[in-house]
Design an enzyme around this catalytic site. Sequence first.
Site, PDB file in Angstrom:
ATOM      1  N   CYS A  25      39.568  46.075  63.203  1.00 17.50           N
ATOM      2  CA  CYS A  25      40.691  46.570  63.990  1.00 17.50           C
ATOM      3  C   CYS A  25      42.006  46.449  63.233  1.00 17.50           C
ATOM      4  O   CYS A  25      42.992  47.100  63.573  1.00 17.50           O
ATOM      5  CB  CYS A  25      40.768  45.820  65.324  1.00 17.50           C
ATOM      6  SG  CYS A  25      39.170  45.741  66.147  1.00 17.50           S
ATOM      7  N   THR A  29      15.651  44.761  73.176  1.00 18.57           N
ATOM      8  CA  THR A  29      15.245  46.152  72.965  1.00 18.57           C
ATOM      9  C   THR A  29      13.849  46.362  73.565  1.00 18.57           C
ATOM     10  O   THR A  29      13.288  45.455  74.180  1.00 18.57           O
ATOM     11  CB  THR A  29      15.193  46.484  71.458  1.00 18.57           C
ATOM     12  OG1 THR A  29      14.105  45.740  70.883  1.00 18.57           O
ATOM     13  CG2 THR A  29      16.488  46.118  70.745  1.00 18.57           C
ATOM     14  N   PRO A  37       9.387  43.428  71.737  1.00 19.12           N
ATOM     15  CA  PRO A  37       9.612  41.991  71.927  1.00 19.12           C
ATOM     16  C   PRO A  37      10.239  41.322  70.707  1.00 19.12           C
ATOM     17  O   PRO A  37       9.951  41.694  69.562  1.00 19.12           O
ATOM     18  CB  PRO A  37       8.193  41.433  72.167  1.00 19.12           C
ATOM     19  CG  PRO A  37       7.402  42.599  72.649  1.00 19.12           C
ATOM     20  CD  PRO A  37       7.985  43.824  72.015  1.00 19.12           C
ATOM     21  N   ASP A  72      28.204  48.414  68.793  1.00 17.00           N
ATOM     22  CA  ASP A  72      28.397  49.870  68.828  1.00 17.00           C
ATOM     23  C   ASP A  72      27.083  50.642  68.793  1.00 17.00           C
ATOM     24  O   ASP A  72      27.055  51.831  69.123  1.00 17.00           O
ATOM     25  CB  ASP A  72      29.223  50.311  67.606  1.00 17.00           C
ATOM     26  CG  ASP A  72      30.686  49.909  67.707  1.00 17.00           C
ATOM     27  OD1 ASP A  72      31.059  49.270  68.712  1.00 17.00           O
ATOM     28  OD2 ASP A  72      31.442  50.228  66.772  1.00 17.00           O
ATOM     29  N   LYS A 114      58.486  42.312  92.760  1.00 18.30           N
ATOM     30  CA  LYS A 114      57.306  43.151  93.018  1.00 18.30           C
ATOM     31  C   LYS A 114      56.891  43.723  91.667  1.00 18.30           C
ATOM     32  O   LYS A 114      57.516  44.643  91.136  1.00 18.30           O
ATOM     33  CB  LYS A 114      57.634  44.285  94.008  1.00 18.30           C
ATOM     34  CG  LYS A 114      57.878  43.776  95.436  1.00 18.30           C
ATOM     35  CD  LYS A 114      57.922  44.907  96.437  1.00 18.30           C
ATOM     36  CE  LYS A 114      59.193  45.709  96.383  1.00 18.30           C
ATOM     37  NZ  LYS A 114      60.373  45.093  97.011  1.00 18.30           N
TER      38      LYS A 114
HETATM   39  P1  FAD Z   1      30.440  46.390  63.066  1.00 18.99           P
HETATM   40  O1  FAD Z   1      31.482  45.383  63.366  1.00 18.99           O
HETATM   41  O2  FAD Z   1      30.883  47.734  62.572  1.00 18.99           O
HETATM   42  O3  FAD Z   1      29.426  45.762  62.025  1.00 18.99           O
HETATM   43  C1  FAD Z   1      28.295  46.449  61.610  1.00 18.99           C
HETATM   44  C2  FAD Z   1      27.984  46.048  60.199  1.00 18.99           C
HETATM   45  O4  FAD Z   1      26.603  46.288  59.965  1.00 18.99           O
HETATM   46  C3  FAD Z   1      28.744  46.849  59.149  1.00 18.99           C
HETATM   47  O5  FAD Z   1      29.561  46.021  58.363  1.00 18.99           O
HETATM   48  C4  FAD Z   1      27.638  47.516  58.302  1.00 18.99           C
HETATM   49  O6  FAD Z   1      27.943  47.495  56.935  1.00 18.99           O
HETATM   50  C5  FAD Z   1      26.449  46.655  58.620  1.00 18.99           C
HETATM   51  N1  FAD Z   1      25.164  47.371  58.499  1.00 18.99           N
HETATM   52  C6  FAD Z   1      24.816  48.552  59.068  1.00 18.99           C
HETATM   53  N2  FAD Z   1      23.554  48.862  58.756  1.00 18.99           N
HETATM   54  C7  FAD Z   1      23.095  47.874  57.965  1.00 18.99           C
HETATM   55  C8  FAD Z   1      21.851  47.630  57.319  1.00 18.99           C
HETATM   56  N3  FAD Z   1      20.843  48.480  57.415  1.00 18.99           N
HETATM   57  N4  FAD Z   1      21.726  46.499  56.586  1.00 18.99           N
HETATM   58  C9  FAD Z   1      22.738  45.613  56.481  1.00 18.99           C
HETATM   59  N5  FAD Z   1      23.929  45.806  57.062  1.00 18.99           N
HETATM   60  C10 FAD Z   1      24.128  46.919  57.806  1.00 18.99           C
HETATM   61  N6  FAD Z   1      37.836  47.975  68.607  1.00 18.99           N
HETATM   62  C11 FAD Z   1      38.710  47.445  69.498  1.00 18.99           C
HETATM   63  O7  FAD Z   1      38.279  46.951  70.538  1.00 18.99           O
HETATM   64  N7  FAD Z   1      40.051  47.456  69.257  1.00 18.99           N
HETATM   65  C12 FAD Z   1      40.582  47.980  68.118  1.00 18.99           C
HETATM   66  O8  FAD Z   1      41.801  47.949  67.916  1.00 18.99           O
HETATM   67  C13 FAD Z   1      39.693  48.551  67.167  1.00 18.99           C
HETATM   68  N8  FAD Z   1      40.157  49.107  66.019  1.00 18.99           N
HETATM   69  C14 FAD Z   1      39.272  49.594  65.099  1.00 18.99           C
HETATM   70  C15 FAD Z   1      39.775  50.123  63.908  1.00 18.99           C
HETATM   71  C16 FAD Z   1      38.900  50.618  62.953  1.00 18.99           C
HETATM   72  C17 FAD Z   1      39.445  51.197  61.698  1.00 18.99           C
HETATM   73  C18 FAD Z   1      37.496  50.561  63.185  1.00 18.99           C
HETATM   74  C19 FAD Z   1      36.539  51.078  62.143  1.00 18.99           C
HETATM   75  C20 FAD Z   1      36.995  50.055  64.367  1.00 18.99           C
HETATM   76  C21 FAD Z   1      37.877  49.567  65.335  1.00 18.99           C
HETATM   77  N9  FAD Z   1      37.411  49.035  66.542  1.00 18.99           N
HETATM   78  C22 FAD Z   1      38.298  48.527  67.462  1.00 18.99           C
HETATM   79  C23 FAD Z   1      35.966  49.039  66.886  1.00 18.99           C
HETATM   80  C24 FAD Z   1      35.321  47.700  66.593  1.00 18.99           C
HETATM   81  O9  FAD Z   1      35.616  47.311  65.288  1.00 18.99           O
HETATM   82  C25 FAD Z   1      33.802  47.857  66.783  1.00 18.99           C
HETATM   83  O10 FAD Z   1      33.569  48.221  68.125  1.00 18.99           O
HETATM   84  C26 FAD Z   1      33.042  46.574  66.481  1.00 18.99           C
HETATM   85  O11 FAD Z   1      33.301  46.120  65.183  1.00 18.99           O
HETATM   86  C27 FAD Z   1      31.531  46.827  66.642  1.00 18.99           C
HETATM   87  O12 FAD Z   1      30.823  45.691  66.261  1.00 18.99           O
HETATM   88  P2  FAD Z   1      29.342  45.831  65.657  1.00 18.99           P
HETATM   89  O13 FAD Z   1      28.913  44.455  65.326  1.00 18.99           O
HETATM   90  O14 FAD Z   1      28.542  46.668  66.556  1.00 18.99           O
HETATM   91  O15 FAD Z   1      29.535  46.694  64.333  1.00 18.99           O
END
Ligand code: FAD
Length: 442
Positions: free
Chosen positions: A42, A273, A276, A283, A434
């Site tokens: 973020c 998921t 098991p 995301d 208020k």
């Molecule tokens: P991520 O945090 O994206 O982590 C996933 C990681 O998995 C990545 O680093 C990737 O490299 C790794 N990965 C993927 N596939 C593999 C694999 N096969 N093997 C090994 N590693 C792998 N959200 C907010 O609420 N407020 C904000 O202000 C905000 N600003 C943002 C700004 C930007 C520029 C971005 C990109 C996102 C922003 N978000 C914001 C969204 C927030 O960052 C995401 O919702 C959050 O990080 C999701 O978490 P996650 O763990 O699902 O994925």
Amino acid sequence: MKVVIIGGVAGGATAAARIRRLDEQAEIVVFERSGFISYANCGLPYYIGGTIEDENDLTLQTPESFWKRFRVKMNVHHEATAIHPDSKTVTVKNLENGKILTESYDKLVLSPGAKPIKPGFDGIDSDKIFALRTVEDTLRLKKYTDEHHPKSAVVVGGGFIGIEVAENLRELGIDVTLVEAADQLMAPFDRDMASFIHAEIRKNSIHLMLDTMVEGFADTDCGIDVKLKSAPTLHTDMIVMAIGVAPETTLAKEAGLELGIKSSIVVNDKMETSIPDIYAVGDAVQIKNFVTDTDTLISLAGPANKQGRIAADNICGGDSHYTGGQGSSVIKIFDMTAAATGINEKTAKSLGIATDKVILSPMSHAGYYPGGKMMTMKVLLEKESYRILGAQIVGFDGVDKRIDVLATAIRAGIKAYELTELDLAYAPPYSSAKDPVNMAGY
Ligand code: FAD
């Protein structure tokens, strides 16, 4: 117990830390494809504009600090390439030396996030086109602006990331054009509320092109052309693509996990998921919308962190449940703050929900105390039941606190007229006797 986690950022790092807090003996191994763990996604746009000056501030933890604090083995530059549920193993590629390894697990957590959507346009692979997801993406973009001093930039896509990048490029003195296919920026807002955002964007000299479709790109000797469907070609020095994200779930699909909207991973409320001992969070997963109880995708950090913690609880024998997301979000747009929670009028209409709404323009604090700023607030409610469905606020002060009160009210099931009863803190520098939220109730 051995837990393997794929993805070492928001959901993955949270799950790892929580498992360690609940189980001192567990072996916890994380594989992260990029070179960084637990980074501040973020904060990435603010490094481009210089608000965050030190690149080290983008990484909250390093593999070494994570090991020291949590005894979790964080393997960066390691990409999981296959999951084998039958043998409970994962195939992993070390991206530094190309070696392939097999890692066994008792429990597996997937937190691979979502990837920027990359349309199959002509010229999309130009080195003058950028996207923002990882620290590496950000460093690449920053290097380009530092070394090439672009005079102009086109940002494609007017959601959170597009607007934040546009603002930060503008802060560098770059002439920015923001191109958006829809007739408004920021989809969580209704168009009436988005119009305030459009005004703030234009006030800060960003050229805003709504209702404009990009069709392709072509490198030129001195920049890059952006071909548009219904407008003349734009010529610019660089492009940032920010047209949305899609769950990164190829691994999950190949492993045979049940998939949902946009190939997201289907999970139950314990973040389990369809196979098991495999959990998924963040995301990449399909969740319930708290307001409508329909399936949805919410790509925000809060839900990812909460889900990581819930998966960890359940892995360690607890009984934690994710009760759904309401998409509470806030964004800084130059001097303005825009925030939303729950659903908007467009969504309610598409679901056939009969709504009523109040739109009001209260002051952020008592008018007689200097510095008060007007905000515009839209609160949406269900017609018969007075259930609050959502809220949107734009303004210059106190927007974040009001949206959080309304988000809490939605969660607690407080009726719209009961907002009058909320006993909120007041002194002239902060609010009015208020409060704006009380006023919405009146
Ligand atoms: P991520 O945090 O994206 O982590 C996933 C990681 O998995 C990545 O680093 C990737 O490299 C790794 N990965 C993927 N596939 C593999 C694999 N096969 N093997 C090994 N590693 C792998 N959200 C907010 O609420 N407020 C904000 O202000 C905000 N600003 C943002 C700004 C930007 C520029 C971005 C990109 C996102 C922003 N978000 C914001 C969204 C927030 O960052 C995401 O919702 C959050 O990080 C999701 O978490 P996650 O763990 O699902 O994925």
